[in-house]
Design a protein around this motif. Sequence first.
Motif, PDB file in Angstrom:
ATOM      1  N   TYR A  90      27.290  37.282  41.888  1.00 28.96           N
ATOM      2  CA  TYR A  90      28.320  36.253  41.815  1.00 28.96           C
ATOM      3  C   TYR A  90      29.397  36.805  40.829  1.00 28.96           C
ATOM      4  O   TYR A  90      30.219  36.569  40.858  1.00 28.96           O
ATOM      5  N   HIS A  91      28.714  36.976  39.653  1.00 29.95           N
ATOM      6  CA  HIS A  91      29.604  37.353  38.245  1.00 29.95           C
ATOM      7  C   HIS A  91      30.299  38.633  38.552  1.00 29.95           C
ATOM      8  O   HIS A  91      31.378  38.687  38.175  1.00 29.95           O
ATOM      9  N   GLU A  94      33.180  37.851  40.724  1.00 28.53           N
ATOM     10  CA  GLU A  94      34.214  37.028  40.196  1.00 28.53           C
ATOM     11  C   GLU A  94      35.018  37.999  39.122  1.00 28.53           C
ATOM     12  O   GLU A  94      36.196  37.533  38.882  1.00 28.53           O
ATOM     13  N   TRP A  97      37.451  39.739  41.066  1.00 33.35           N
ATOM     14  CA  TRP A  97      38.506  38.821  41.611  1.00 33.35           C
ATOM     15  C   TRP A  97      39.675  38.514  40.577  1.00 33.35           C
ATOM     16  O   TRP A  97      40.592  38.617  40.754  1.00 33.35           O
ATOM     17  N   ARG A  98      38.913  38.283  39.524  1.00 35.02           N
ATOM     18  CA  ARG A  98      39.909  37.994  38.176  1.00 35.02           C
ATOM     19  C   ARG A  98      40.630  39.175  37.613  1.00 35.02           C
ATOM     20  O   ARG A  98      41.682  38.948  37.413  1.00 35.02           O
TER      21      ARG A  98
END
Length: 170
Positions: A90-91, A94, A97-98
């Motif tokens: 998940y990290h 993320e 995506w960031r």
Amino acid sequence: MVMEEIEVQPGSLADEIEVESTRATPVTFSELYEHDFLPLVRLATLMTSRVEVARDIVQDAFVKLHVKWATVRNPAAYVRRSVVNGCRSYHRREMRWRGRKQSDEPTATLDVDDTLSTLSALTPKQRAIIVLKFYEGCNEHEIAEIVGCRPGSVGPTVQRALTRLREVQT
């Protein structure tokens, strides 16, 4: 379940194993799910800072376990490791995506708890190790097995993470 008789000397590893084996452990998938679902959601929430994401990760881990139920030797450890790996994935998603998001967009933080916002200052690996050590009470060998690193690297990672947490709090 067949138990072998072992000559147990007080304080030995066999003594610890026997104590561990006499605890009530879930036997069926349903029992394991009922027993471990909420504690694993709490673990994943500490690692992701988002309850809804944590629930999804834990649910996915149980689905993977259900598919492999007949072949898994230690289902509780398997599902815990799957949850930790799910949080790490998940990290990674993320961060990607960031990286694609434009830097001039305002970011909203919805941290409800100071603990979660403080933990978010750590890398995913540091966060996993801190949560497993101080929240779950795992020793260095268990943490290394769950996170997938050498036992000797757990201690230094804890120290770096604690230093980072002290910097964030000041």
